[in-house]
Structure formats: C-alpha cells, structure tokens
Scaffold this motif. Structure first.
Motif, PDB file in Angstrom:
ATOM      1  N   VAL A 137       0.827  -1.211   0.000  1.00 49.44           N
ATOM      2  CA  VAL A 137       0.000   0.000   0.000  1.00 49.44           C
ATOM      3  C   VAL A 137       0.858   1.257   0.000  1.00 49.44           C
ATOM      4  O   VAL A 137       0.573   2.234  -0.709  1.00 49.44           O
ATOM      5  N   ASP A 138       1.929   1.261   0.783  1.00 51.22           N
ATOM      6  CA  ASP A 138       2.774   2.451   0.898  1.00 51.22           C
ATOM      7  C   ASP A 138       4.106   2.304   0.180  1.00 51.22           C
ATOM      8  O   ASP A 138       4.961   3.193   0.282  1.00 51.22           O
ATOM      9  N   ALA A 139       4.321   1.215  -0.537  1.00 55.17           N
ATOM     10  CA  ALA A 139       5.606   0.972  -1.203  1.00 55.17           C
ATOM     11  C   ALA A 139       5.547   1.446  -2.648  1.00 55.17           C
ATOM     12  O   ALA A 139       4.573   1.183  -3.361  1.00 55.17           O
ATOM     13  N   PRO A 140       6.587   2.141  -3.125  1.00 56.73           N
ATOM     14  CA  PRO A 140       6.625   2.536  -4.542  1.00 56.73           C
ATOM     15  C   PRO A 140       6.769   1.320  -5.443  1.00 56.73           C
ATOM     16  O   PRO A 140       7.299   0.281  -5.028  1.00 56.73           O
ATOM     17  N   ALA A 141       6.302   1.430  -6.653  1.00 54.93           N
ATOM     18  CA  ALA A 141       6.395   0.323  -7.604  1.00 54.93           C
ATOM     19  C   ALA A 141       7.859   0.025  -7.922  1.00 54.93           C
ATOM     20  O   ALA A 141       8.605   0.931  -8.264  1.00 54.93           O
ATOM     21  N   PRO A 142       8.278  -1.252  -7.840  1.00 56.95           N
ATOM     22  CA  PRO A 142       9.663  -1.601  -8.162  1.00 56.95           C
ATOM     23  C   PRO A 142       9.836  -2.107  -9.587  1.00 56.95           C
ATOM     24  O   PRO A 142      10.876  -2.687  -9.909  1.00 56.95           O
ATOM     25  N   TYR A 143       8.825  -1.926 -10.416  1.00 58.61           N
ATOM     26  CA  TYR A 143       8.859  -2.490 -11.764  1.00 58.61           C
ATOM     27  C   TYR A 143       9.253  -1.428 -12.786  1.00 58.61           C
ATOM     28  O   TYR A 143       9.123  -0.230 -12.555  1.00 58.61           O
ATOM     29  N   GLY A 144       9.716  -1.891 -13.925  1.00 56.91           N
ATOM     30  CA  GLY A 144      10.165  -0.990 -14.973  1.00 56.91           C
ATOM     31  C   GLY A 144       9.022  -0.306 -15.702  1.00 56.91           C
ATOM     32  O   GLY A 144       7.842  -0.662 -15.541  1.00 56.91           O
ATOM     33  N   PRO A 145       9.350   0.677 -16.537  1.00 54.97           N
ATOM     34  CA  PRO A 145       8.317   1.470 -17.215  1.00 54.97           C
ATOM     35  C   PRO A 145       7.474   0.655 -18.190  1.00 54.97           C
ATOM     36  O   PRO A 145       6.297   0.966 -18.380  1.00 54.97           O
ATOM     37  N   LEU A 146       8.027  -0.377 -18.817  1.00 58.77           N
ATOM     38  CA  LEU A 146       7.236  -1.170 -19.753  1.00 58.77           C
ATOM     39  C   LEU A 146       6.068  -1.828 -19.048  1.00 58.77           C
ATOM     40  O   LEU A 146       4.927  -1.786 -19.541  1.00 58.77           O
ATOM     41  N   ASN A 218       4.359 -10.674 -13.303  1.00 54.62           N
ATOM     42  CA  ASN A 218       5.014 -10.081 -14.461  1.00 54.62           C
ATOM     43  C   ASN A 218       6.354 -10.744 -14.785  1.00 54.62           C
ATOM     44  O   ASN A 218       6.951 -10.471 -15.825  1.00 54.62           O
ATOM     45  N   ASP A 219       6.820 -11.635 -13.923  1.00 55.60           N
ATOM     46  CA  ASP A 219       8.026 -12.405 -14.221  1.00 55.60           C
ATOM     47  C   ASP A 219       7.861 -13.202 -15.513  1.00 55.60           C
ATOM     48  O   ASP A 219       8.853 -13.497 -16.193  1.00 55.60           O
ATOM     49  N   ALA A 220       6.625 -13.563 -15.853  1.00 57.20           N
ATOM     50  CA  ALA A 220       6.380 -14.309 -17.095  1.00 57.20           C
ATOM     51  C   ALA A 220       6.830 -13.506 -18.304  1.00 57.20           C
ATOM     52  O   ALA A 220       7.458 -14.042 -19.227  1.00 57.20           O
ATOM     53  N   VAL A 221       6.521 -12.214 -18.306  1.00 53.39           N
ATOM     54  CA  VAL A 221       6.930 -11.362 -19.423  1.00 53.39           C
ATOM     55  C   VAL A 221       8.439 -11.176 -19.424  1.00 53.39           C
ATOM     56  O   VAL A 221       9.093 -11.240 -20.474  1.00 53.39           O
ATOM     57  N   MET A 222       9.016 -10.974 -18.235  1.00 52.30           N
ATOM     58  CA  MET A 222      10.459 -10.760 -18.161  1.00 52.30           C
ATOM     59  C   MET A 222      11.239 -11.958 -18.682  1.00 52.30           C
ATOM     60  O   MET A 222      12.139 -11.813 -19.508  1.00 52.30           O
ATOM     61  N   ALA A 247      17.542  -4.702 -27.946  1.00 53.68           N
ATOM     62  CA  ALA A 247      16.246  -4.061 -27.733  1.00 53.68           C
ATOM     63  C   ALA A 247      15.298  -4.973 -26.960  1.00 53.68           C
ATOM     64  O   ALA A 247      14.582  -4.529 -26.055  1.00 53.68           O
ATOM     65  N   VAL A 248      15.300  -6.263 -27.309  1.00 55.02           N
ATOM     66  CA  VAL A 248      14.439  -7.221 -26.602  1.00 55.02           C
ATOM     67  C   VAL A 248      14.864  -7.339 -25.139  1.00 55.02           C
ATOM     68  O   VAL A 248      14.024  -7.370 -24.230  1.00 55.02           O
ATOM     69  N   LEU A 249      16.172  -7.399 -24.899  1.00 55.33           N
ATOM     70  CA  LEU A 249      16.648  -7.449 -23.517  1.00 55.33           C
ATOM     71  C   LEU A 249      16.330  -6.140 -22.793  1.00 55.33           C
ATOM     72  O   LEU A 249      16.065  -6.138 -21.585  1.00 55.33           O
ATOM     73  N   GLY A 250      16.340  -5.031 -23.523  1.00 47.58           N
ATOM     74  CA  GLY A 250      15.929  -3.770 -22.929  1.00 47.58           C
ATOM     75  C   GLY A 250      14.473  -3.793 -22.496  1.00 47.58           C
ATOM     76  O   GLY A 250      14.112  -3.232 -21.458  1.00 47.58           O
ATOM     77  N   LEU A 251      13.644  -4.439 -23.292  1.00 48.20           N
ATOM     78  CA  LEU A 251      12.240  -4.605 -22.890  1.00 48.20           C
ATOM     79  C   LEU A 251      12.131  -5.434 -21.624  1.00 48.20           C
ATOM     80  O   LEU A 251      11.295  -5.149 -20.752  1.00 48.20           O
ATOM     81  N   ALA A 252      12.973  -6.475 -21.511  1.00 47.76           N
ATOM     82  CA  ALA A 252      12.964  -7.298 -20.297  1.00 47.76           C
ATOM     83  C   ALA A 252      13.350  -6.470 -19.079  1.00 47.76           C
ATOM     84  O   ALA A 252      12.718  -6.561 -18.016  1.00 47.76           O
ATOM     85  N   VAL A 253      14.387  -5.630 -19.238  1.00 51.62           N
ATOM     86  CA  VAL A 253      14.774  -4.741 -18.139  1.00 51.62           C
ATOM     87  C   VAL A 253      13.649  -3.760 -17.832  1.00 51.62           C
ATOM     88  O   VAL A 253      13.453  -3.358 -16.680  1.00 51.62           O
ATOM     89  N   GLY A 254      12.884  -3.400 -18.858  1.00 49.72           N
ATOM     90  CA  GLY A 254      11.750  -2.504 -18.673  1.00 49.72           C
ATOM     91  C   GLY A 254      10.599  -3.130 -17.921  1.00 49.72           C
ATOM     92  O   GLY A 254       9.658  -2.434 -17.538  1.00 49.72           O
ATOM     93  N   VAL A 255      10.659  -4.415 -17.698  1.00 51.16           N
ATOM     94  CA  VAL A 255       9.677  -5.090 -16.835  1.00 51.16           C
ATOM     95  C   VAL A 255      10.233  -5.223 -15.432  1.00 51.16           C
ATOM     96  O   VAL A 255       9.610  -4.818 -14.451  1.00 51.16           O
TER      97      VAL A 255
END
Length: 463
Positions: A137-146, A218-222, A247-255
């Motif tokens: 509830v009070d924690a910022p999102a730790p996920y990437g922008p994608l 979301n680990d499935a997408v990563m 670019a594909v690995l960049g998308l993974a980092v974006g998750v």
C-alpha cells in the motif's frame, strides 16, 4: 506402474483440476485479509477440503512434471500438455499471491497521470485498494516502465471492473508464457539440447501454472523476453539482429531490472566459442550493437512512461519482506536471534556484494564459450543472493538452465520445493517458520561451505 506420456498428461491435469478447486474455494480474493496465517486454511464452510485439494494438486503436478521429463515424446506434446494444464485455473481467483492486485492499482496510478514511483498506492484513489496487500500500500512500484505502461493499458480497458483488470493482467502474463514457449526450443537448439525436454522442464513446472499463469506475475513477461533476447544473440547474426537482441533485452529490463544481469552474457553469446578466453577487443562490436539496442529501448520506454528513472529508487523497497527464503536474510535472522543485534541489513548488504563478485567471476569464466550457461547461472546467483526470495523467482534461472543443464537436479529440486511454500491465498510458509527456518538455512550454508572447502583442499592434495 509404467510412466507413459498418457499417464503424465492426465495425472498432471488431475492435479491442475484439484489446484483450480483451491482457487475457487480460497484463492487470493478481492478483499485483503487483515491478518493472514496458515490457520485460515481450515476456516470457512469447506473445512479441510481446501488444504486437501491444495496438497493433492501440488503433489500430482510436481510428480507429473518430475517424471514427465523422461518420457516427453515431442515439443508439440509438451506444449499441448502444459496448455491443457493451464486451462482449469484460468476462470478462478489468483493463486499463491495477491500481487496482481497491486499491479492493478499501480496501473491505475499510471493511467490516472500519477507517479507510481513517488510512493505507494495508498493515497491514489485506486478503487481496488482494499485488495492490495498491506506491504504494497505504501511501497513505490519496483517495476520498470514497460510493465507500468502495460498495466495502465489493462486498467484503461477494464474500466471500474477489478475482475476485468485481473483478467487483463493474466492475458499479459500468458503473452509472456507464449513468448517463452516460442523461444525455448530455439534456445535449446542453440545449446545443443533437446527442445522437447527443455520446453517441458520450464512450461510444465508447477511454479509456472500457479504463479505465472494463475497468479499473473510479471516475471512471465520478463523471462519470456530474456529467453527471446538470448536466442537472438546466440544466433551470432549480423549487427542489426544484435541491435534487435539488445532491444528485446531492454524490454525485459523494462519489466524488471533483474534482467540486466544477462546482458553481458548475451554479448559473449554473440561470438562463436573457441575454447579459449575471448580477447576483450573481440567483444567491442557485439557489445556496441547490443548496448545500443538496449539503451535506445530504455530511453524510449522512459520517455513514453513520463516517469523518468524513478523505478530504480523503487527497487530499494523490494526487500521489505523478511524471511528465511533468502539465504542472506536467513543468516541475519539467525544472528539476530542469538545476539539481539540488527544483523539483517548487514547480511543483506554482504549478499549483494557477494552477488557482484559472483557475476564478474561467472562472466570471466563464460569468456571460454559457455555464455548461455553463464547467463542462467547469473540468474540463479541473483535469486540466491537477493535480499528477498519468492517462489516464482526460481523460474528465472530455470528458463535458461533448462536449455543448458536439463538434468540439474539441484535446480529442479529447488523448483519442486518452492512450489510448496505458499498457501492458495498467498501466505508464505517461510514467514510462519521464520526463526526455525533461518537456523536451518544457516546450518545448511555452513555445511555447504565446509564441504566445498574440504573438496578444494583434497583437490590440492591430489595435485
């Protein structure tokens, strides 16, 4: 009884149906339970039916997955069987975790123009706040922008319906699983492994069904993007394809930022093995191509999301859970129990520093040509040295090492054990057994270090 493909397929399906029954009776519901503990397994009108189905379903799934690796007739059979197992859990509540509800609220904040990295979702006006676990509830999102962009899109389509938002996020997770299914055989062939067996070991793993498909993590997408990027790089193609791999690995980092650990190994995988360590000058061209693709992708994602690099700061809050699942945390808990000193932050820092050393050592060794195996080991080291361990994290190294080390019983055993660590509604047994588990893990680490030291000494004596 002789184990045949038919027995494996239908035995696992029976386990999936039983598991789906637990999702119906007591999955991670739409309303947060203020105080969750294992006792809730026996509460309610269904009595002991819920835990019986959970234990039975888990046992059947693990047994079918474990024995099935020896009888997989084809890649197509593995894909059809895994897909068949996924079907029963799709109509019901998420299993093993309530994280999908925090995904929904983080997507709501992003869609509404707020900043999920500035703070938690508590004051965002998210209509589904009652479903979010208190730790988020009070924690910022730790996920990437994608991932935030994907979650925001799901929320935009779902409107005010939480059920539709959960369904949409599950579709995103299934897309990641589908990408994994498409790329695993390619990666296996690059490694000289059996594509059918590799596909089976990953997709039929109970962790995938419970946590990636039902739980919609979301680990499935990563990991789907990681496997795709590594497969592209390992084709040893021309520069434009290496840029695409980056670019594909960049998308993974974006998750999830975790994916960054495989990038140096992707650079090595772009070169044919020689048996000798590659001179660093040989790595300049593939590093430039892969790095360009990755940096360009991250720049675009950062600009489109409009949130800058705030997600990096959010990573600092991903270690809020304290349990013996993480070895470094377990050692800290054991020290605290004995001395009363606040040791967990110190041991976690030591774990992160150890990870940095291990990653460099793995990369240096991988310069001889075992780059893809190094990538899988890098993911394994990240899981073991991280401050927090959740069961679905075991799928990270599994997705790569199944192609490079298909009979790695330690990894397979970890995955089987991890499949037993949560209740249907998402409570983790590692929290309930925090101190006894911490002492057990610490003792096991001491034994492992002693055995490794003795073997090294014996090798020196023989030499």
């Amino acid at each position: 009884m002789t184990v045949t493909p038919r027995v494996v397929r239908w035995g696992g399906l029976a386990g999936s149906v039983a598991t789906a029954g637990t999702a119906y009776l007591g999955g991670a519901g739409f309303e947060r339970v203020p105080s969750v503990n294992p006792g809730t397994l026996l509460s309610g009108q269904r009595g002991v039916l819920l835990p019986i189905l959970w234990v039975l379903g888990t046992a059947l799934l693990v047994a079918a997955w474990w024995t099935g690796r020896h009888v997989v007739p084809s890649t197509r059979w593995a894909l059809v069987t895994a897909g068949l197992w996924f079907l029963p859990v799709l109509p019901f509540l998420p299993l093993g975790s309530a994280d999908v509800y925090s995904y929904a609220c983080q997507g709501y904040v992003q869609h509404a123009g707020g900043d999920p990295y500035a703070g938690g979702v508590g004051g965002s006006g998210c209509p589904w706040l009652g479903s979010v676990a208190s730790s988020w509830v009070d924690a910022p999102a730790p996920y990437g922008p994608l991932f935030l962009l994907l979650a925001a899109r799901v929320v935009a389509v779902a409107g005010d319906s939480l059920a539709a938002a959960v369904a949409g996020l599950r579709v995103v997770a299934l897309a990641g699983v589908a990408l994994l299914a498409a790329c695993l055989p390619v990666l296996a062939r690059r490694c000289g492994a059996d594509p059918a067996r590799t596909t089976w070991m990953v997709l039929a793993c109970p962790l995938v069904l419970v946590h990636l498909v039902s739980g919609a993590h979301n680990d499935a997408v990563m990991i789907g993007l990681i496997v795709a990027g590594l497969a592209l790089a390992a084709a040893r193609p021309a520069t434009p394809v290496l840029v695409a791999a980056g670019a594909v690995l960049g998308l993974a980092v974006g998750v999830k930022a975790t994916a960054i650990v495989v990038v140096p190994f992707a650079v090595l995988a772009a070169l044919p093995p020689t048996g000798d360590r590659r001179p660093l000058r040989d790595l300049v061209a593939p590093a430039a191509a892969i790095g360009a693709g990755l940096l360009l992708t991250m720049a675009v994602l950062t600009a489109v999301s409009g949130r800058g690099a705030g997600w990096v700061a959010g990573l600092l809050r991903s270690g809020d859970t304290v349990s013996w699942g993480s070895p470094s945390t377990a050692v800290g808990l054991a020290v605290e129990a004995v001395t009363g000193l606040p040791a967990v932050p110190v041991t976690r820092l030591i774990g992160v520093l150890l990870l940095a050393v291990v990653l460099v050592a793995l990369w240096w060794r991988a310069r001889r040509g075992d780059a893809l195996d190094g990538a899988g080991l890098a993911l394994a080291a990240t899981v073991l040295c991280a401050p927090v361990f959740h069961p679905w994290y075991a799928t990270w190294p599994l997705a790569v090492l199944a192609a490079t080390r298909p009979e790695n019983r330690r990894l397979l055993g970890l995955c089987a054990f991890a499949a037993t660590l949560t209740t249907p509604a998402g409570y983790n047994w590692a929290l309930y057994t925090r101190i006894p588990g911490a002492f057990a893990v610490t003792a096991a680490l001491v034994v492992l270090v002693a055995v490794a030291a003795r073997r090294r000494r014996d090798r020196r004596v023989v030499a």
